[in-house]
Design a protein around this motif. Sequence first.
Motif, short mmCIF file in Angstrom:
data_model
loop_
_atom_site.label_atom_id
_atom_site.label_comp_id
_atom_site.label_asym_id
_atom_site.label_seq_id
_atom_site.Cartn_x
_atom_site.Cartn_y
_atom_site.Cartn_z
N ARG A 1 66.39 52.31 77.39
CA ARG A 1 67.82 52.49 77.66
C ARG A 1 68.03 53.32 78.92
NH1 ARG A 1 68.90 53.92 72.98
NH2 ARG A 1 68.81 56.18 73.26
N GLU A 2 67.26 54.38 79.09
CA GLU A 2 67.40 55.23 80.28
C GLU A 2 67.08 54.46 81.56
OE1 GLU A 2 65.32 58.88 80.31
OE2 GLU A 2 66.57 59.82 78.77
N ALA A 3 66.18 53.47 81.44
CA ALA A 3 65.79 52.69 82.63
C ALA A 3 66.63 51.44 82.80
CB ALA A 3 64.31 52.31 82.51
N ASP A 4 67.69 51.31 81.99
CA ASP A 4 68.57 50.14 82.03
C ASP A 4 67.81 48.84 81.78
OD1 ASP A 4 70.95 51.54 82.53
OD2 ASP A 4 70.49 51.64 84.67
N ILE A 5 66.84 48.91 80.86
CA ILE A 5 66.10 47.73 80.44
C ILE A 5 66.64 47.29 79.08
CG2 ILE A 5 63.84 46.79 79.82
CD1 ILE A 5 62.60 48.90 81.67
N ALA A 6 67.08 46.06 79.01
CA ALA A 6 67.66 45.56 77.76
C ALA A 6 66.60 45.49 76.67
CB ALA A 6 68.26 44.18 77.98
N LEU A 7 66.97 45.95 75.48
CA LEU A 7 66.06 45.88 74.33
C LEU A 7 65.94 44.44 73.86
CD1 LEU A 7 64.41 47.53 72.21
CD2 LEU A 7 66.50 47.55 70.82
N ASP A 8 64.72 43.93 73.76
CA ASP A 8 64.49 42.56 73.30
C ASP A 8 63.75 42.61 71.97
OD1 ASP A 8 63.87 39.94 72.85
OD2 ASP A 8 62.95 39.58 74.80
N PRO A 9 64.44 42.38 70.85
CA PRO A 9 63.79 42.44 69.54
C PRO A 9 62.59 41.51 69.41
CG PRO A 9 66.18 42.34 69.31
CD PRO A 9 65.87 42.06 70.74
N LYS A 10 62.55 40.44 70.22
CA LYS A 10 61.43 39.50 70.13
C LYS A 10 60.13 40.11 70.64
CE LYS A 10 64.34 35.38 70.64
NZ LYS A 10 64.66 34.21 71.50
N LEU A 11 60.25 41.22 71.38
CA LEU A 11 59.06 41.89 71.89
C LEU A 11 58.52 42.94 70.92
CD1 LEU A 11 59.82 42.44 75.69
CD2 LEU A 11 58.27 40.79 74.64
N MET A 12 59.16 43.07 69.75
CA MET A 12 58.74 44.06 68.77
C MET A 12 58.12 43.37 67.57
SD MET A 12 61.78 46.92 68.91
CE MET A 12 63.12 45.77 68.59
N ALA A 13 56.96 43.86 67.14
CA ALA A 13 56.28 43.32 65.97
C ALA A 13 55.85 44.49 65.09
CB ALA A 13 55.07 42.49 66.38
N GLU A 14 56.11 44.39 63.81
CA GLU A 14 55.79 45.50 62.89
C GLU A 14 54.34 45.44 62.47
OE1 GLU A 14 57.05 47.20 58.48
OE2 GLU A 14 58.53 46.11 59.67
N GLY A 15 53.70 46.61 62.48
CA GLY A 15 52.35 46.76 61.97
C GLY A 15 52.32 47.77 60.84
N ASP A 16 51.11 48.22 60.47
CA ASP A 16 51.01 49.20 59.38
C ASP A 16 50.09 50.37 59.74
OD1 ASP A 16 48.46 48.18 59.23
OD2 ASP A 16 48.68 47.32 57.22
N PHE A 17 49.92 50.61 61.05
CA PHE A 17 49.10 51.71 61.55
C PHE A 17 47.60 51.47 61.39
CE2 PHE A 17 52.59 55.21 61.02
CZ PHE A 17 53.06 54.94 62.29
N HIS A 18 47.18 50.24 61.04
CA HIS A 18 45.76 49.92 60.94
C HIS A 18 45.37 48.89 62.00
CE1 HIS A 18 46.41 51.72 56.93
NE2 HIS A 18 45.15 52.11 57.07
N GLU A 19 44.06 48.80 62.27
CA GLU A 19 43.57 47.94 63.34
C GLU A 19 43.99 46.48 63.16
OE1 GLU A 19 40.27 51.09 62.68
OE2 GLU A 19 41.79 50.04 61.49
N ALA A 20 43.82 45.97 61.94
CA ALA A 20 44.10 44.55 61.70
C ALA A 20 45.55 44.21 62.00
CB ALA A 20 43.77 44.18 60.25
N SER A 21 46.46 45.14 61.70
CA SER A 21 47.88 44.85 61.94
C SER A 21 48.19 44.79 63.43
CB SER A 21 48.76 45.90 61.25
OG SER A 21 48.73 47.14 61.93
N GLY A 22 47.45 45.55 64.23
CA GLY A 22 47.64 45.47 65.68
C GLY A 22 47.24 44.11 66.21
N MET A 23 46.14 43.59 65.68
CA MET A 23 45.68 42.28 66.11
C MET A 23 46.65 41.19 65.65
SD MET A 23 41.84 40.73 65.76
CE MET A 23 41.81 40.91 63.99
#
Length: 339
Positions: free
Chosen positions: A211-233
């Motif tokens: 927001r400070e950099a005037d970059i629009a938030l794109d929900p499609k660029l967000m993916a939920e994980g669970d703090f473990h390695e497999a979820s990152g992959m």
Amino acid sequence: MNDTHHAAPPSTLLDVARQAGVSPSTVSRILNGTARVSDDKRDAVLAAIAHMKFAPNQMAQGLKKGRSMTIGIVVQDISSPFFDESLRGVDDGLKGTGYASVIVSGHWNAQEEEDRIRLLLARKVDGIILLSGRISDQSVLDFSQQRPIVSTGRQIATHNAIGFKMDNEYGAYLAVRHLIELGHRRIAFVAGPSNNSDAAERLTGYEKALREADIALDPKLMAEGDFHEASGMLAMNHLFDTQQQFTAVFAANDLSAYGVRLCLYRKGIRVPDDISLVGFDDLPGSSYTTPPLTTIRQPLYDIGRIATEALLALINGEAVQAAIPPLELVVRETTRRVR
């Protein structure tokens, strides 16, 4: 003919008293810090203790004070390197105090955490360190009516309960601002679990930097994980499967970043030449990834050590004067200016 050498029996408090020419009760009171004696007597006792290598029985002293000389530690995942570092700090904080620790796991389950705390209280521990967790602040305060508690990941302050909390929002903000300063504008985010407060704060920091950099938030660029390695992959696979375009990734913790790195490697994507990557935690292994990971350093060791010092102060009825060092950005080799 074999010579048999027998180790000398350990010196006793009575031996020290005889050597120093004082009564056993005087020695005991000097050890406990309650004696009002002349400097000559105190020096004689201390000299005798040093000469005879006398080691007071910490357990016996504890029992006289109504203490078990044990503290309970509730972690969430004993196998996690995150908690390894904090436990190392706890262990160092206990050195020379006569205290031993009893470690149990809550597995990120509030009911299980409460059950483990009750178990520790039943074992008559003198205090409890709760490293993160899901139980409410009110539950912590309720349990602290029975024994002193120091908890990380929350802000509380009473005569018998202290909380230390890191500024997760600020840490995430630092990570994303670093990528923005390198010219990245399409920054994917591998988030933590939605029901975790640390993860929620890191999401807020990600959004604030955009927001400070005037970059629009794109929900499609967000993916939920669970703090473990497999979820990152898995999160990265999802972003590629949905054909998202991005030049950088911010992972909500280092373990997730490891999974992201593996996914990129398998797809032949170079880090940082093609995609930059930032983690959060600065686990010991993050200095040795290929390439070494740029991340947000949490002072995990200091958290454990300071929490231990605070708990011992509460147990002894002393004022707690401690603060956790702030989070900081550690720039290594997984980030570069966007092409």
